[in-house]
Design a protein around this motif. Sequence first.
Motif, PDB file in Angstrom:
ATOM      1  N   LYS A 181       0.836  -1.207   0.000  1.00  0.00           N
ATOM      2  CA  LYS A 181       0.000   0.000   0.000  1.00  0.00           C
ATOM      3  C   LYS A 181       0.868   1.253   0.000  1.00  0.00           C
ATOM      4  O   LYS A 181       0.530   2.247  -0.644  1.00  0.00           O
ATOM      5  CB  LYS A 181      -0.931   0.001   1.205  1.00  0.00           C
ATOM      6  CG  LYS A 181      -2.054  -1.011   1.092  1.00  0.00           C
ATOM      7  CD  LYS A 181      -2.909  -1.018   2.347  1.00  0.00           C
ATOM      8  CE  LYS A 181      -4.039  -2.021   2.229  1.00  0.00           C
ATOM      9  NZ  LYS A 181      -4.837  -2.103   3.475  1.00  0.00           N
ATOM     10  N   SER A 182       1.988   1.202   0.705  1.00  0.00           N
ATOM     11  CA  SER A 182       2.880   2.366   0.748  1.00  0.00           C
ATOM     12  C   SER A 182       3.583   2.598  -0.591  1.00  0.00           C
ATOM     13  O   SER A 182       4.063   3.690  -0.850  1.00  0.00           O
ATOM     14  CB  SER A 182       3.928   2.205   1.863  1.00  0.00           C
ATOM     15  OG  SER A 182       4.959   1.314   1.471  1.00  0.00           O
ATOM     16  N   ARG A 183       3.650   1.584  -1.432  1.00  0.00           N
ATOM     17  CA  ARG A 183       4.336   1.679  -2.727  1.00  0.00           C
ATOM     18  C   ARG A 183       3.387   2.049  -3.866  1.00  0.00           C
ATOM     19  O   ARG A 183       3.837   2.359  -4.967  1.00  0.00           O
ATOM     20  CB  ARG A 183       4.998   0.339  -3.084  1.00  0.00           C
ATOM     21  CG  ARG A 183       5.988  -0.187  -2.093  1.00  0.00           C
ATOM     22  CD  ARG A 183       7.155   0.702  -1.813  1.00  0.00           C
ATOM     23  NE  ARG A 183       7.772   1.173  -3.030  1.00  0.00           N
ATOM     24  CZ  ARG A 183       8.531   2.275  -3.116  1.00  0.00           C
ATOM     25  NH1 ARG A 183       8.752   3.004  -2.052  1.00  0.00           N
ATOM     26  NH2 ARG A 183       9.060   2.649  -4.262  1.00  0.00           N
ATOM     27  N   ALA A 184       2.105   2.006  -3.636  1.00  0.00           N
ATOM     28  CA  ALA A 184       1.121   2.149  -4.710  1.00  0.00           C
ATOM     29  C   ALA A 184       1.252   3.470  -5.476  1.00  0.00           C
ATOM     30  O   ALA A 184       0.985   3.514  -6.667  1.00  0.00           O
ATOM     31  CB  ALA A 184      -0.288   1.992  -4.157  1.00  0.00           C
ATOM     32  N   ASP A 185       1.661   4.534  -4.809  1.00  0.00           N
ATOM     33  CA  ASP A 185       1.753   5.845  -5.459  1.00  0.00           C
ATOM     34  C   ASP A 185       3.183   6.234  -5.810  1.00  0.00           C
ATOM     35  O   ASP A 185       3.453   7.407  -6.065  1.00  0.00           O
ATOM     36  CB  ASP A 185       1.126   6.923  -4.569  1.00  0.00           C
ATOM     37  CG  ASP A 185      -0.364   6.703  -4.387  1.00  0.00           C
ATOM     38  OD1 ASP A 185      -1.009   6.221  -5.340  1.00  0.00           O
ATOM     39  OD2 ASP A 185      -0.881   6.995  -3.302  1.00  0.00           O
ATOM     40  N   HIS A 186       4.091   5.276  -5.827  1.00  0.00           N
ATOM     41  CA  HIS A 186       5.488   5.557  -6.142  1.00  0.00           C
ATOM     42  C   HIS A 186       5.831   5.034  -7.536  1.00  0.00           C
ATOM     43  O   HIS A 186       5.337   3.995  -7.950  1.00  0.00           O
ATOM     44  CB  HIS A 186       6.418   4.891  -5.121  1.00  0.00           C
ATOM     45  CG  HIS A 186       6.362   5.501  -3.769  1.00  0.00           C
ATOM     46  ND1 HIS A 186       5.327   5.269  -2.905  1.00  0.00           N
ATOM     47  CD2 HIS A 186       7.207   6.336  -3.134  1.00  0.00           C
ATOM     48  CE1 HIS A 186       5.537   5.932  -1.773  1.00  0.00           C
ATOM     49  NE2 HIS A 186       6.674   6.588  -1.893  1.00  0.00           N
ATOM     50  N   ASP A 187       6.684   5.753  -8.191  1.00  0.00           N
ATOM     51  CA  ASP A 187       7.168   5.284  -9.489  1.00  0.00           C
ATOM     52  C   ASP A 187       8.411   4.415  -9.353  1.00  0.00           C
ATOM     53  O   ASP A 187       8.762   3.688 -10.274  1.00  0.00           O
ATOM     54  CB  ASP A 187       7.493   6.484 -10.395  1.00  0.00           C
ATOM     55  CG  ASP A 187       6.238   7.214 -10.847  1.00  0.00           C
ATOM     56  OD1 ASP A 187       5.177   6.564 -10.938  1.00  0.00           O
ATOM     57  OD2 ASP A 187       6.326   8.421 -11.085  1.00  0.00           O
TER      58      ASP A 187
END
Length: 187
Positions: free
Chosen positions: A88-94
Amino acid sequence: EEETIAKTLRDAGYDCSYIGKWHNDDQKAGTHVPRGPRRQGFDDYWAGINCGSSLIQPWYFTDSGDPIDCGEAWEPDVQCNLAIDYLKSRADHDQPFFLTISWIPPHEPHDLPPSRKYLLDEVSKYFETSSSMRPNVPDRVFDLAKSLYTGYHATLLGIDENVGKLLDQLDALDLEKNTLVVLASDH
């Protein structure tokens, strides 16, 4: 000092994170592994314990060395939940990521908390008679073999459920299109 997959991916710009039993350090069992060379490239999110494991009431160390007390729970369930939080913490990272989860089961002991005992019932029906065992299992050790087979396969079912939860989460977060999942085991 060896080149590892985590070092290679870290150097290529990946976030390299680890959850579970760390079995690559010669320090005292049950201890924190600090950020740096002893982590072999896993320099980002960390919820690990050196050469230690408790299938029920597990605990891990964070990056800072603070312990995570997971309460009364089955270790693979805790690891799966930590991994879901990480995803979930990675979902908005490129930035690409490499996450390793180090599950202990189906390695002995086949301890399950009360909330997971249903797995034993699911499996035990398959080992009701000696004819359901391999031909080389003598009748005199049937009860022991049934217990070991049942525990082994029950923990496999539990791991399978957790893998399914992780795959579902990758899908829900729209990460599955660009994620490679590799399942390997030494157990």
